[in-house]
Scaffold this active site. Structure first.
Site, short mmCIF file in Angstrom:
data_model
loop_
_atom_site.label_atom_id
_atom_site.label_comp_id
_atom_site.label_asym_id
_atom_site.label_seq_id
_atom_site.Cartn_x
_atom_site.Cartn_y
_atom_site.Cartn_z
N ARG A 154 -10.51 1.97 8.91
CA ARG A 154 -10.06 0.65 9.31
C ARG A 154 -11.23 -0.29 9.61
O ARG A 154 -11.04 -1.49 9.77
CB ARG A 154 -9.26 0.77 10.60
CG ARG A 154 -7.82 0.51 10.43
CD ARG A 154 -7.10 0.67 11.74
NE ARG A 154 -5.77 1.19 11.50
CZ ARG A 154 -4.77 0.47 11.01
NH1 ARG A 154 -4.94 -0.81 10.77
NH2 ARG A 154 -3.61 1.00 10.79
N ARG A 177 12.05 -7.73 13.38
CA ARG A 177 11.07 -7.07 14.24
C ARG A 177 10.06 -8.07 14.81
O ARG A 177 9.61 -8.95 14.08
CB ARG A 177 10.29 -6.04 13.41
CG ARG A 177 10.38 -4.64 13.91
CD ARG A 177 9.54 -3.74 13.04
NE ARG A 177 10.32 -3.27 11.90
CZ ARG A 177 10.98 -2.11 11.88
NH1 ARG A 177 10.91 -1.30 12.91
NH2 ARG A 177 11.67 -1.74 10.84
N ARG A 216 -2.25 -10.56 12.85
CA ARG A 216 -2.58 -9.23 12.31
C ARG A 216 -3.46 -9.35 11.07
O ARG A 216 -4.40 -8.59 10.88
CB ARG A 216 -1.30 -8.47 11.94
CG ARG A 216 -0.67 -7.75 13.13
CD ARG A 216 0.77 -7.40 12.83
NE ARG A 216 0.94 -6.35 11.84
CZ ARG A 216 2.09 -6.14 11.18
NH1 ARG A 216 3.13 -6.89 11.40
NH2 ARG A 216 2.16 -5.16 10.31
N ARG A 250 11.52 -9.71 6.30
CA ARG A 250 12.11 -8.38 6.53
C ARG A 250 13.16 -8.43 7.62
O ARG A 250 12.98 -9.10 8.64
CB ARG A 250 11.03 -7.41 7.00
CG ARG A 250 10.10 -6.91 5.94
CD ARG A 250 9.14 -5.97 6.63
NE ARG A 250 8.04 -5.57 5.80
CZ ARG A 250 6.91 -5.06 6.29
NH1 ARG A 250 6.76 -4.90 7.59
NH2 ARG A 250 5.95 -4.69 5.47
N LYS A 291 0.82 -1.21 0.00
CA LYS A 291 0.00 0.00 0.00
C LYS A 291 0.86 1.28 0.00
O LYS A 291 0.56 2.23 -0.71
CB LYS A 291 -0.87 -0.02 1.26
CG LYS A 291 -2.23 0.52 1.10
CD LYS A 291 -3.20 -0.03 2.15
CE LYS A 291 -2.63 -0.29 3.51
NZ LYS A 291 -2.69 0.87 4.42
#
Ligand code: ZN
Length: 215
Positions: A88, A160, A171, A127, A13
């Site tokens: 959201r 992370r 999530r 990541r 996004k």
């Protein structure tokens, strides 16, 4: 042109938001950036939002809606904007419509960047970042030349907590639950456009553009 960009974390996004805003010369409204700015300026809403963010909770809808309303009422957003990270949930989507109706405005197009769960997992779980200098990497798509060490400063790269596979899956599930009603809502209004997100950033952008020329 007033656009809402929807997509799961890791759907790309941010990249699309940047491309669209540059190309069409419209301001980018990212709730993350707005929260950070309000917290930095210590506004009343910023102080409230900070408590929730620091305790690891989502900022309540009413605070988020107030911050968005305050933002949209600024002159520079009268001619257009791209909303990223808002709404959201369906409550926020309906509030957004009310804010715009008061200004005799409406959303032109809502883009949903649709990416399969496996691809998102691969993108996020791979990541890595450098805690020392902030450089970011990806074990598959953008690996460091020095393996698990930073190319810039040589520090050990970190993963992370939020990017761990089980956390990402949680999530995604929360995201999917809250996004479905928004998607149906915008579909009913006839302004939703689903964009296949398992593609090159450039191709995704061309695809989005082809729908914006008609606006
Ligand atoms: Zn580094």
């Amino acid at each position: 042109m007033k656009i809402v960009l929807l997509g799961a974390p890791g759907a790309g996004k941010g990249t699309q938001a940047k491309l669209i805003c540059e190309y069409f010369n419209i301001p980018h409204i990212s709730t993350g950036d707005i929260f950070r700015a309000q917290i930095k300026e210590k506004t009343a809403l910023g102080i409230k939002a900070k408590e929730f963010i620091e305790s690891g909770n989502l900022v309540p809808d009413d605070i988020t809606v107030s911050i968005i309303k305050e933002t949209l009422n600024q002159k520079q957003y009268n001619d257009g904007f791209l909303l990223d990270g808002f709404p959201r949930n369906i409550y926020q989507a309906k509030k957004l419509d009310l804010i715009l109706v008061e200004k005799r405005q409406f959303i032109d197009k809502v883009f949903l960047i649709d990416v399969s769960k496996n691809i998102i997992l691969e993108r996020i779980a791979g990541r890595r970042f450098c805690g020392q200098c902030g450089a970011s990497y990806h074990i598959k798509f953008n690996p460091s030349k020095y393996g698990d060490k930073c190319e810039v400063c040589g520090s050990i790269l970190m993963h992370r907590y939020d990017d761990k596979e089980n956390i990402v899956l949680d999530r995604l599930e929360i995201y999917n639950k809250s996004i479905q009603p928004i998607v149906s809502y915008y579909k009913q209004l006839g302004i939703l456009q689903t964009i296949q997100g398992n593609a090159d950033a450039k191709d995704i952008f061309y695809n989005i553009c082809s729908f914006l020329k008609a606006v």
